[in-house]
Design an enzyme around this catalytic site. Structure first.
Site, PDB file in Angstrom:
ATOM      1  N   GLU A  90      36.779 -30.418 -15.403  1.00 37.94           N
ATOM      2  CA  GLU A  90      35.930 -29.317 -14.902  1.00 37.94           C
ATOM      3  C   GLU A  90      34.778 -29.258 -15.895  1.00 37.94           C
ATOM      4  O   GLU A  90      34.943 -29.134 -17.065  1.00 37.94           O
ATOM      5  CB  GLU A  90      36.706 -28.001 -14.931  1.00 37.94           C
ATOM      6  CG  GLU A  90      35.874 -26.991 -14.467  1.00 37.94           C
ATOM      7  CD  GLU A  90      36.845 -25.460 -14.392  1.00 37.94           C
ATOM      8  OE1 GLU A  90      38.213 -25.869 -13.882  1.00 37.94           O
ATOM      9  OE2 GLU A  90      36.407 -24.559 -14.296  1.00 37.94           O
TER      10      GLU A  90
ATOM     11  N   LYS B  10      44.453 -18.746 -15.936  1.00 35.15           N
ATOM     12  CA  LYS B  10      43.913 -20.134 -15.667  1.00 35.15           C
ATOM     13  C   LYS B  10      42.906 -20.447 -16.548  1.00 35.15           C
ATOM     14  O   LYS B  10      42.704 -21.596 -17.028  1.00 35.15           O
ATOM     15  CB  LYS B  10      43.600 -20.329 -14.310  1.00 35.15           C
ATOM     16  CG  LYS B  10      43.258 -21.442 -13.899  1.00 35.15           C
ATOM     17  CD  LYS B  10      41.703 -21.714 -13.977  1.00 35.15           C
ATOM     18  CE  LYS B  10      41.512 -23.253 -13.331  1.00 35.15           C
ATOM     19  NZ  LYS B  10      40.272 -23.683 -13.603  1.00 35.15           N
TER      20      LYS B  10
ATOM     21  N   ASP C 187      52.993 -33.175 -22.808  1.00 40.64           N
ATOM     22  CA  ASP C 187      53.484 -32.774 -21.308  1.00 40.64           C
ATOM     23  C   ASP C 187      52.566 -31.525 -20.824  1.00 40.64           C
ATOM     24  O   ASP C 187      53.348 -30.205 -20.995  1.00 40.64           O
ATOM     25  CB  ASP C 187      54.862 -32.708 -21.214  1.00 40.64           C
ATOM     26  CG  ASP C 187      55.422 -32.730 -20.127  1.00 40.64           C
ATOM     27  OD1 ASP C 187      54.697 -32.153 -18.979  1.00 40.64           O
ATOM     28  OD2 ASP C 187      56.725 -32.983 -19.940  1.00 40.64           O
TER      29      ASP C 187
ATOM     30  N   HIS D 111      28.140 -22.105 -15.179  1.00 39.57           N
ATOM     31  CA  HIS D 111      29.227 -23.010 -14.381  1.00 39.57           C
ATOM     32  C   HIS D 111      28.325 -23.815 -13.655  1.00 39.57           C
ATOM     33  O   HIS D 111      28.534 -25.209 -13.506  1.00 39.57           O
ATOM     34  CB  HIS D 111      30.036 -22.412 -13.662  1.00 39.57           C
ATOM     35  CG  HIS D 111      31.060 -23.287 -12.849  1.00 39.57           C
ATOM     36  ND1 HIS D 111      32.130 -23.648 -13.450  1.00 39.57           N
ATOM     37  CD2 HIS D 111      31.181 -23.359 -11.689  1.00 39.57           C
ATOM     38  CE1 HIS D 111      32.844 -24.449 -12.824  1.00 39.57           C
ATOM     39  NE2 HIS D 111      32.394 -24.354 -11.457  1.00 39.57           N
TER      40      HIS D 111
HETATM   41  C1  MEV Z   1      37.517 -21.020 -14.176  1.00 38.89           C
HETATM   42  O1  MEV Z   1      38.033 -22.411 -14.204  1.00 38.89           O
HETATM   43  C2  MEV Z   1      38.271 -20.259 -15.032  1.00 38.89           C
HETATM   44  C3  MEV Z   1      37.686 -18.822 -14.885  1.00 38.89           C
HETATM   45  O2  MEV Z   1      37.849 -18.437 -13.516  1.00 38.89           O
HETATM   46  C4  MEV Z   1      38.582 -17.925 -15.955  1.00 38.89           C
HETATM   47  C5  MEV Z   1      38.374 -16.433 -15.798  1.00 38.89           C
HETATM   48  O3  MEV Z   1      38.010 -15.920 -14.506  1.00 38.89           O
HETATM   49  O4  MEV Z   1      38.349 -15.713 -16.794  1.00 38.89           O
HETATM   50  C6  MEV Z   1      36.246 -18.681 -15.278  1.00 38.89           C
END
Ligand code: MEV
Length: 438
Positions: free
Chosen positions: A85, A280, A296, A393
């Site tokens: 990513e 995530k 792992d 991003h």
């Molecule tokens: C993207 O990989 C992760 C985010 O969505 C985490 C978040 O929203 O805190 C940017």
């Protein structure tokens, strides 16, 4: 055309590839070339990778990046991250730099034990089963000594074995619930070997236990396996500073930043839809280091998400407060990691990653990984409550879009310069490329 095949695993690598390309691809030569392009030119390294799994036909690359400037308990680290990513390593580096100037990260391991269970069925009197368990417990440990002797020498081994009555959930269902300390090993093989030995001893001894009736003697072992739920293999990482020091974002005051940050964390604490995305983002950092250090990540993911729902509702792994003008932000996360065994001594890039981290013990690696997760979450929340996530991003994603359009080096230079002052969206990049090529 039938696509099933028997004896596939016994074919040579090149025969396997022939079968794949002839069965599935219209451009057979191109498919074969792509697979071969990713073979390592060093035969020994390639053979090592071939032998990690069955039916290897090629290697699957992920970028290995590094995030420097992580000050953790007063030691500076450059953290290796294997991840696809585009914005993750950049966000980690930015968060590391931010906290480097504010005292760095503090981390501590809270506990290190892991659990394994022998699941069995017993139809009989529970009091007699308890009597049997107490009589056989020391033998369970004794008969596993060929497995535990090296681990014992390293200060690990079997911590305890308990008998658990699970008959409220399933008729006749009981467990041997064992706790292990595995020191610098992740310990999956060690734990599973111990459990299978416990199961054998337990079943054999039951057949000889005279207080059991004939039917009670017939204990049915269902399975013996470690648990990836490791709430007692826990690490905490933290950052803190004076609220006035939260002063790097031009369009928001430090106080407003702290308030909004805490609000964002509170939302992730109470709202599962947000908590999953929030966590995530944490796992972006965690998994990247877990993977780079040969651990792992599926086990880590399973354990972390179970921990995030331990109170009956999925919730944030991070928390934040402001007390007496001090902003504090922390994570508590279960991490079963190893720095010996498994891939750690085999994969050349894993060895390199561990050396980059000063050859850490499992406990040290737990701290580093927790910090990577916390830093990633700080970066994400900081963007979300200020510029929004897309700005950073998409800036990082720009190169992917340029590559999709096979931009030349000159085109890339021009467009990167252009997008320093323009908002990156997919359509804006496409339009800019088209304009440039017109
Ligand atoms: C993207 O990989 C992760 C985010 O969505 C985490 C978040 O929203 O805190 C940017």
């Amino acid at each position: 055309m039938s696509k099933s095949i028997s004896g596939f695993s016994k074919l040579s690598k090149s025969k396997k590839i022939d079968w794949i390309v002839n069965t599935y691809f219209s451009n057979k030569e191109e498919a074969k070339n792509i697979l071969k392009q990713y073979w390592n030119s060093n035969d020994n390294i390639q053979q090592l990778h071939d032998e990690f799994i069955e039916n290897t036909i090629s290697n699957f690359y992920l970028p290995l990046g590094v995030a420097p400037n992580f000050l953790i308990n007063d030691t500076l680290y450059t953290i290796p991250m294997a991840i696809e990513e585009s914005s993750v390593v950049a966000a980690a580096s930015k968060a590391a730099k931010f906290w480097l100037d504010r005292g760095g990260f503090k981390a501590e391991v809270i506990s290190t034990t892991k659990i394994g269970q022998v699941h069995f069925l017993y139809k009989g009197n529970f009091e007699t089963l308890k009597l049997f368990f107490e009589s056989v417990k020391s033998k369970l440990i004794f008969e596993a000594r060929h497995i535990t002797k090296n681990m014992d020498k390293r200060g690990g081994g079997i911590v305890s074995i308990e008998l658990k009555d699970k008959t409220e959930d399933i008729t006749g269902y009981y467990q041997l619930h064992a706790t292990f300390e595995t020191q610098d090993a992740m310990g999956a093989n060690f734990i599973n070997s111990c459990l299978e030995q416990f199961a054998n001893t337990f079943k054999m001894e039951a057949e000889r236990f005279e207080t059991f009736t004939e039917s009670e003697k017939n204990i049915e072992i269902v399975m013996s396996i470690l648990s990836n739920y490791v709430p007692d293999c826990l690490v905490r990482a933290e950052v803190s500073c004076n609220v006035n020091e939260l002063n790097e974002d031009p369009d928001i005051s430090p106080k407003e930043f702290a308030d909004k940050f805490i609000q964002a964390i509170k939302i992730a604490e109470v709202e599962p839809y947000r908590a999953v995305t929030h966590n995530k983002g944490i796992m972006n950092g965690v998994d990247a280091v877990v993977l780079a250090t040969g651990n792992d990540f599926r086990a880590v993911e399973a354990g972390v998400h179970a921990y995030a729902s331990r109170k009956g509702k999925y919730s944030s792994l991070t928390h934040a407060t402001v007390d007496d003008g001090i902003f504090k932000f922390w994570i508590e996360i279960p991490l079963a990691l190893g720095t010996v065994g498994g891939l750690t001594g085999l994969h050349p890039l894993v060895k390199l990653s561990l050396e980059l981290l000063y050859k850490p013990s499992a406990k040290e690696l737990m701290k580093i990984v927790a910090v990577a997760g916390l830093a990633q979450n700080f970066g994400a929340i900081r963007s979300l409550i200020t510029t929004g996530i897309q700005q950073g991003h998409m800036k990082m994603h720009l190169m992917n879009i340029l590559n999709q359009f096979e931009a030349s080096s000159n085109e890339k230079d021009t467009l990167i310069a252009h997008f320093k002052t323009h908002v990156v969206t997919h359509s804006a990049v496409v339009e800019a490329i088209e304009n440039l090529r017109r």
